[in-house]
Design an enzyme around this catalytic site. Structure first.
Site, mmCIF file in Angstrom:
data_model
loop_
_atom_site.group_PDB
_atom_site.id
_atom_site.type_symbol
_atom_site.label_atom_id
_atom_site.label_comp_id
_atom_site.label_asym_id
_atom_site.label_seq_id
_atom_site.Cartn_x
_atom_site.Cartn_y
_atom_site.Cartn_z
ATOM 1 N N SER A 1 -2.720 0.862 8.600
ATOM 2 C CA SER A 1 -2.371 2.271 7.805
ATOM 3 C C SER A 1 -3.879 2.916 6.892
ATOM 4 O O SER A 1 -4.660 2.200 7.697
ATOM 5 C CB SER A 1 -1.844 1.442 5.862
ATOM 6 O OG SER A 1 -3.131 0.470 5.195
ATOM 7 N N ASP A 2 -3.834 3.678 6.214
ATOM 8 C CA ASP A 2 -4.675 4.182 5.633
ATOM 9 C C ASP A 2 -5.226 2.852 5.075
ATOM 10 O O ASP A 2 -4.452 2.637 4.100
ATOM 11 C CB ASP A 2 -5.039 5.978 5.393
ATOM 12 C CG ASP A 2 -6.323 6.429 5.125
ATOM 13 O OD1 ASP A 2 -7.176 5.495 4.910
ATOM 14 O OD2 ASP A 2 -5.970 7.636 4.721
ATOM 15 N N TRP A 3 -6.844 3.456 3.844
ATOM 16 C CA TRP A 3 -6.845 2.260 3.254
ATOM 17 C C TRP A 3 -5.890 2.235 1.400
ATOM 18 O O TRP A 3 -6.434 3.171 1.210
ATOM 19 C CB TRP A 3 -8.634 1.638 3.194
ATOM 20 C CG TRP A 3 -8.909 1.342 3.710
ATOM 21 C CD1 TRP A 3 -10.045 0.355 3.147
ATOM 22 C CD2 TRP A 3 -8.799 1.192 4.899
ATOM 23 N NE1 TRP A 3 -10.454 -0.446 4.613
ATOM 24 C CE2 TRP A 3 -10.046 -0.263 5.712
ATOM 25 C CE3 TRP A 3 -7.749 1.845 5.970
ATOM 26 C CZ2 TRP A 3 -9.881 0.335 7.105
ATOM 27 C CZ3 TRP A 3 -7.914 1.470 7.684
ATOM 28 C CH2 TRP A 3 -9.570 0.512 7.754
ATOM 29 N N GLY A 4 -5.693 2.126 1.829
ATOM 30 C CA GLY A 4 -4.395 1.250 -0.120
ATOM 31 C C GLY A 4 -3.311 1.929 0.296
ATOM 32 O O GLY A 4 -2.243 2.064 -0.714
ATOM 33 N N ALA A 5 -2.822 3.002 1.567
ATOM 34 C CA ALA A 5 -1.648 3.266 2.008
ATOM 35 C C ALA A 5 -0.366 3.225 1.475
ATOM 36 O O ALA A 5 0.595 3.909 1.829
ATOM 37 C CB ALA A 5 -1.846 4.559 3.313
#
Length: 757
Positions: A226-230
């Protein structure tokens, strides 16, 4: 590492724990099974590794900042991207980083997207080729990449919640195509999903995107992170094929995974697939760990060389460039001393050194300098302006270093306009009144409007050119290097010319991609809008002549390769490199298609008088469009024009080829099909032809001007768009009713079924 054996020994809780980060930059390790953590770190144009023991992700080790993707793509040079990738790989090995996060190959839908400096192009073919070359370079050194942001991360406004409404053909031809080429050609170790939703579903839990397309159709075998916090719904993410959540979620989402398995909402087999891919990445990273010497000074010089091959010469009236050491030259603008060479956000590099133009110019000649403007706010400083005017009045030529300050563009927000700061525009305006020999050097991550263009003689676009940009700029200004960059995106005259203007950035959490496939030059060509500078445009200090286009066949099946070649000659007085661009145009299509599309490019270096043959190989995809009806790429039989030129608006050579296919689109008729639909089909004509002819006779009258072809076509034009069901009421015969019409339609549809078999 015996992954299958380890999977059997892992507890359910341990499997779940492997699927999220240990902290901001590391995967989790499990000591009892000798599973080590590995480190990932930001890129893509330099290493942004966190300082050891720091909890602040913005505290990074000193590193080398290479040119950003917006500049790199203008090189149109695969080997250059590979060379940079190798340098990044060596850096990561020296710093024990296993995966560098990048490159980003999202499409530049709008010129005001705040993160455009990290993306390659508005064109998916160019973006995919650049990304693939970058990936190959990094991974050749035993370091993984993370191709991002999958998919359609085309704006920063509300990027974590935005729902993007994109039709399937547009997705396939534009926004997924850039990733597809890179995945298939370069096989990145990892792919990073984007924040946004696509047609209602978060990328982090989109099974169609992460499994059906990425894995099953494209053959991707690596890990999806995932992208960070996605992450929205972690359990749905596991089911969809999201292997690794980053960063750490402090065990909260791991617990949800365990609960879902225990309660039967998620199978352990689905969790095993994700855990196995995490283990495979760790195993590959450990096996590839070699260590390396980090030659920062050598990489600094490489960054200088790369940027010198990326910068684009946009104007050179009266051959004002290159500059002569014998001339009295003035450098004006703060960016000459403190260049803006990178964008803000997660890719921001803590550069170990920066070479400005004022430092580099000492190797060429002595210049006068005036600061000209400030960047902390957009205001004109009268004293600085007055100083710049005095310096400019005394100079033979003035080079103004302008561009966008840090606050104007960054990850996290989009620009609201395309203007340079007003103080810089005023500076250029006033200096042009006292000196007619003005050259502007632009430092910016994306296109800007240029109201000053007719007031300057020279214009060099260097984008965000990395920490050695000053040296590269001076090499170009003084002719040590001949400019060879070409624009990887269209520069519109004004923002409202852009195809996404009325639908960017959307309303609330919803944005509609109503321009469809007409992104960038595809739109400007179709609408016949003259841009400020077209896609693929760039000048040189020499001239190139194109000739002798040849195609290997005049007619070809779509499963064969068409070879196209041409000759390019340097007819000028200095050595230079030319980007030869090949576009394909479908001359006649039943679907809406762009006027032309980039399908090949090669960069060729030539000495004065030298000529070389450039060869392209075109496969089915060069001629195909994506057909939602068959969920695949499809080529319509017909004539295609091969266009070779120096830009999208400077076509030098043309040739034609007829492309045929054994495939056909499934076709069935019903009451709502029109008369025109049915008679455009061979089977339809066989069944309905006589009836249509008779009806035409009735319409024009048996005793009219005769039932010639011209009269028949006139009658057809009158009712060709009438649905078949509507024709019943115009036919007075009682036997011609819906039952009869259904019988005729069934006959046609059976014939079509037989043809497809």
């Amino acid at each position: 590492m015996n992954i299958k054996k380890i999977l059997k020994e892992l507890t359910l809780e341990e499997k779940a724990s492997l699927c999220s980060g240990a902290d901001f930059w590391h995967t989790k390790g499990i000591k009892r099974l000798d599973i080590p953590p590995i480190m990932v770190s930001d890129g893509p144009h330099g290493l942004r590794k966190n300082v050891v023991d720091s909890i602040d992700p913005n505290e990074a080790v000193e590193a080398v900042c290479f040119p950003t993707a917006s500049a790199l793509a203008c090189s149109f040079d695969r080997s250059l991207l590979t060379a940079m990738g190798k340098a990044l790989g060596e850096t990561c090995q020296a710093q024990e980083v296993s995966v560098i996060l990048g490159p980003g190959c999202n499409i530049k839908r709008s010129p005001v997207c705040g993160r455009n400096f990290e993306y390659f192009s508005e064109d998916p073919y160019l973006a995919s080729e650049m990304a693939a070359a970058h990936i190959k370079g990094v991974q050749s050194k035993g370091v993984g990449t993370s191709l991002k942001h999958f998919a359609a991360n085309n704006q920063e406004t509300r990027r974590l919640t935005m729902d993007e409404q994109i039709d399937e053909r547009t997705l396939r031809e534009i926004y997924l195509a850039a990733f597809e080429g890179a995945v298939k050609k370069a096989k990145p170790w990892t792919v990073m999903c984007s924040y946004n939703r696509i047609n209602g579903c978060h990328s982090s839990q989109n099974k169609w995107l992460l499994t059906d397309v990425l894995r099953d159709q494209w053959g991707f075998e690596g890990l999806v992170m995932s992208d960070w916090g996605a992450v929205d719904d972690r359990v749905e993410g596991v089911r969809a094929g999201l292997d690794l959540e980053m960063p750490a979620s402090f065990g909260k989402n791991d617990k949800l995974i365990v609960e879902a398995v225990n309660e039967g909402g998620l199978s352990e087999e689905e969790l095993d697939r994700c855990a196995e891919r995490v283990l495979a990445l760790i195993d590959k990273a450990e096996d590839c760990r070699t260590g390396a010497v980090w030659d920062k000074e050598g990489q600094h010089e490489l960054a200088r060389d790369i940027e010198s091959r990326c910068a684009v010469l946009l104007k050179n009236e009266g051959d004002i460039l290159p500059l002569s050491r014998k001339e009295k030259i003035a450098f004006v603008g703060l960016f000459a001393k403190a260049p803006r060479y990178q964008g803000g956000g997660s890719s921001h590099i803590n550069s170990f050194k920066v070479t400005s133009a004022m430092e580099a110019v000492e190797d060429h000649c002595k210049v006068d300098y005036a600061q000209g403007y400030v960047t902390d706010e957009d205001r004109t400083d009268p004293a600085l302006l007055e100083e710049a005017l005095r310096v400019a009045e005394k100079a033979d030529k003035v080079v103004i270093f302008a561009g966008l300050p840090d606050a104007f563009e960054s990850e996290g927000y989009d620009r609201t306009h395309m203007r340079l700061p007003d103080c810089q525009l005023e500076l250029i305006e006033e200096l042009s009144k006292v000196n007619e020999n003005i050259v502007v050097v632009l430092h910016n991550g994306a296109p800007v409007e240029m109201p000053f263009l007719d007031k300057v003689k020279g214009l060099l676009e260097v984008y965000l050119g990395g920490q050695a940009v000053g040296g590269a700029v001076c090499d170009l200004l003084f002719g040590k290097v001949n400019p060879s960059g070409k624009l990887a995106e269209t520069f519109p005259k004004k923002l409202s010319d852009n195809p996404s203007y009325l639908n960017f950035p959307g309303v609330g959490d919803r944005v509609e991609y109503r321009e469809g496939i007409f992104v960038g030059y595809r739109y400007y060509d179709k609408k016949d809008i003259e841009p400020l500078f077209p896609f693929g445009f760039g000048l040189s200090y020499t001239r190139f002549e194109y000739s002798n286009i040849t195609v290997s066949e005049d007619e070809i099946m779509d499963n064969r390769i068409l070879t196209v070649s041409c000759d390019v000659k340097n007819t000028g007085a200095v050595e230079g490199a030319e980007v030869v661009q090949l576009y394909v145009s479908d001359k006649e299509s039943t679907v809406v298609r762009p006027v032309k599309e980039l399908k090949g490019f090669e960069k060729v270096s030539l000495r004065p008088g030298e000529s070389k043959k450039v060869v392209f190989n075109l496969d089915k995809r060069a001629f195909a469009y994506y057909e939602p009806a068959v969920k695949d790429w499809f080529v319509e039989y017909g004539e295609f024009e091969i266009l070779i030129g120096a830009s999208s608006r400077d076509i030098r050579l043309r040739a034609s080829v007829y492309v045929n296919t054994v495939d056909s689109l499934p076709l069935r008729f019903d009451f709502n099909n029109t008369v025109g639909d049915i008679i455009n089909c061979e089977e339809g004509r066989a069944v309905f032809g006589d009836w249509v002819d008779k009806f035409c006779k009735v319409m024009i009258g048996e005793n009219g001007d005769g039932f010639g072809e011209e009269s028949r076509q006139m009658a057809l034009q009158i009712f060709k768009d009438t649905p078949l069901r509507g024709m019943i009421c115009y036919d007075e015969r009682p036997e011609f009713d819906r039952v009869k019409l259904r019988e005729m339609l069934d006959t046609v549809n059976r014939m079509l079924e037989q043809r497809e078999l």
